[in-house]
Write a protein that holds these residues in place. Structure first.
Motif, PDB file in Angstrom:
ATOM      1  N   ARG A 163       0.833  -1.203   0.000  1.00 46.66           N
ATOM      2  CA  ARG A 163       0.000   0.000   0.000  1.00 46.66           C
ATOM      3  C   ARG A 163       0.870   1.257   0.000  1.00 46.66           C
ATOM      4  O   ARG A 163       0.607   2.238  -0.713  1.00 46.66           O
TER       5      ARG A 163
ATOM      6  N   LYS B 259      -4.627  12.354  -6.808  1.00 44.45           N
ATOM      7  CA  LYS B 259      -5.088  11.514  -5.682  1.00 44.45           C
ATOM      8  C   LYS B 259      -6.027  12.343  -4.855  1.00 44.45           C
ATOM      9  O   LYS B 259      -5.663  13.437  -4.400  1.00 44.45           O
TER      10      LYS B 259
ATOM     11  N   LEU C 130      -9.829  11.952  -0.069  1.00 40.13           N
ATOM     12  CA  LEU C 130     -10.531  10.811   0.534  1.00 40.13           C
ATOM     13  C   LEU C 130      -9.707   9.548   0.413  1.00 40.13           C
ATOM     14  O   LEU C 130      -9.590   8.777   1.354  1.00 40.13           O
ATOM     15  N   ASP C 131      -9.114   9.355  -0.751  1.00 46.53           N
ATOM     16  CA  ASP C 131      -8.270   8.153  -0.925  1.00 46.53           C
ATOM     17  C   ASP C 131      -7.061   8.197  -0.010  1.00 46.53           C
ATOM     18  O   ASP C 131      -6.648   7.174   0.556  1.00 46.53           O
TER      19      ASP C 131
ATOM     20  N   SER D 212      -6.758   9.650   2.951  1.00 48.53           N
ATOM     21  CA  SER D 212      -7.134   9.394   4.354  1.00 48.53           C
ATOM     22  C   SER D 212      -7.421   7.913   4.590  1.00 48.53           C
ATOM     23  O   SER D 212      -7.122   7.354   5.653  1.00 48.53           O
ATOM     24  N   GLU D 213      -8.000   7.262   3.584  1.00 47.31           N
ATOM     25  CA  GLU D 213      -8.275   5.821   3.731  1.00 47.31           C
ATOM     26  C   GLU D 213      -6.976   5.028   3.835  1.00 47.31           C
ATOM     27  O   GLU D 213      -6.852   4.083   4.619  1.00 47.31           O
ATOM     28  N   ILE D 214      -5.996   5.434   3.009  1.00 44.24           N
ATOM     29  CA  ILE D 214      -4.714   4.712   3.034  1.00 44.24           C
ATOM     30  C   ILE D 214      -4.025   4.914   4.373  1.00 44.24           C
ATOM     31  O   ILE D 214      -3.507   3.970   4.988  1.00 44.24           O
TER      32      ILE D 214
ATOM     33  N   ALA E 238      -5.418   5.645   7.245  1.00 42.54           N
ATOM     34  CA  ALA E 238      -6.177   4.924   8.279  1.00 42.54           C
ATOM     35  C   ALA E 238      -5.853   3.434   8.252  1.00 42.54           C
ATOM     36  O   ALA E 238      -5.724   2.772   9.298  1.00 42.54           O
ATOM     37  N   LYS E 239      -5.717   2.907   7.031  1.00 41.71           N
ATOM     38  CA  LYS E 239      -5.409   1.478   6.915  1.00 41.71           C
ATOM     39  C   LYS E 239      -4.021   1.171   7.441  1.00 41.71           C
ATOM     40  O   LYS E 239      -3.786   0.151   8.101  1.00 41.71           O
TER      41      LYS E 239
ATOM     42  N   GLU F  18      -4.148   1.208  11.130  1.00 38.60           N
ATOM     43  CA  GLU F  18      -4.810  -0.025  11.598  1.00 38.60           C
ATOM     44  C   GLU F  18      -3.836  -1.203  11.567  1.00 38.60           C
ATOM     45  O   GLU F  18      -3.775  -2.006  12.502  1.00 38.60           O
TER      46      GLU F  18
END
Length: 309
Positions: A16, A30, A33-34, A36-38, A40-41, A44
């Motif tokens: 990733r 980019k 939103l994309d 922030s998702e990356i 966050a992942k 995690e």
């Protein structure tokens, strides 16, 4: 499995990050939103890695603790093994000691066979008796072979069985049993001064020393003897008797109680040589029985004795 899973998740996270960096370097657009998702992942995945490492760390501590326990158990087992080997060695030595003690005890017991059978006409001489005593004593002395046997195995002679065997051999097997007991089947009347009191009913005569015809005991071997006499008088009468050794009075008895029956009792311990005689005789006539000295019989009067040592 847990390690494989961690590395798999780590690889995905790296991919990733690589894709993210590649997109930036290529100048590809980019969206926020994309992005922030990356992020966050990735966070995690990072939290997952921390939890997995914590679990692995705890498991490692458990393994270390288990290893310590197993090492201690192994040390105790080795120690028990050494003690078992030592106990086996001690037991083997003890068996050897008992086997040799048994042989020595059998040898000592043979001495009892040296004591001849005898009766009143076949007496053991004092020299024979002394020889047998000395023979067994020498076999039983502390300097005898048995003590060397215990020293050989570095074991003290604290065997209660050994002490008991020695005591029995020294106290019993050295000398034969000599004992007698006799009483009267009937009254004895018209007895004179110096006359032997007869005890014709023989109850016990081990060793054959008592002659029921003369009521005289002849010592079959030398030693220390115990004698006791009970004389009952007739009602309203009295009498005096004595225990005699080789014709010499030792102790006297008085039997009488005025208007009823009276009992005289006497006991004595005497050193005897083989062949010495002991009996009971009338000592005196008190003169109140009209000259008729009588002893109450029918099992009420008795004469007994036995060898002490």
């Amino acid at each position: 499995m847990r390690v494989t899973k961690i590395f798999l998740v780590l690889a995905v996270s790296v991919c990733r990050m690589t894709v993210f960096c590649f997109n930036i370097n290529d100048g590809l657009p980019k969206s926020p939103l994309d992005m922030s998702e990356i992020v966050a992942k990735i966070l995690e995945d990072n939290q997952f890695f921390k939890s997995q490492f914590k679990i692995m760390s705890d498991e490692m501590e458990q393994y270390k603790s288990r290893i310590n326990i197993l090492e201690n158990e192994l040390a105790f087992t080795n120690r028990d093994l050494e003690l078992t080997k030592q106990n086996a060695k001690d037991t083997n030595n003890r068996v050897k000691v008992l086997e040799r003690e048994l042989l020595l005890t059998k040898e000592m017991s043979k001495t009892s066979a040296e004591i001849p059978t005898f009766d009143k006409d076949d007496l053991m001489s004092p020299s024979d008796s002394k020889r047998i005593r000395t023979n067994v004593k020498n076999r039983s002395d502390d300097g005898y072979e048995k003590d060397a046997m215990y020293q050989e195995f570095n074991m003290p002679d604290n065997s209660e069985i050994s002490k008991e065997v020695k005591r029995i051999l020294l106290d019993s097997s050295l000398l034969p049993v000599v004992a007698f007991s006799s009483t009267m089947d009937s009254h004895k009347e018209n007895l004179g001064i110096g006359q032997t009191v007869l005890f014709e009913h023989v109850i016990t005569n081990v060793g054959g020393g008592f002659d029921s015809n003369t009521s005289t005991f002849k010592a079959p071997i030398s030693g220390v003897y115990h004698f006791d006499v009970i004389i009952m008088s007739h009602s309203g009468e009295d009498m005096e008797t004595e225990i005699v050794k080789n014709g010499n009075g030792l102790v006297r008895l008085y039997s009488g109680n005025g208007d009823t029956w009276g009992v005289g009792v006497q006991a004595i311990v005497v050193q005897m040589n083989a062949g010495d005689d002991v009996w009971v005789r009338v000592y005196n006539n008190p003169g109140i029985n009209n000259g008729n000295v009588r002893v109450y019989g029918f099992l009420w009067s008795s004469f007994s004795g036995f060898l002490l040592q």
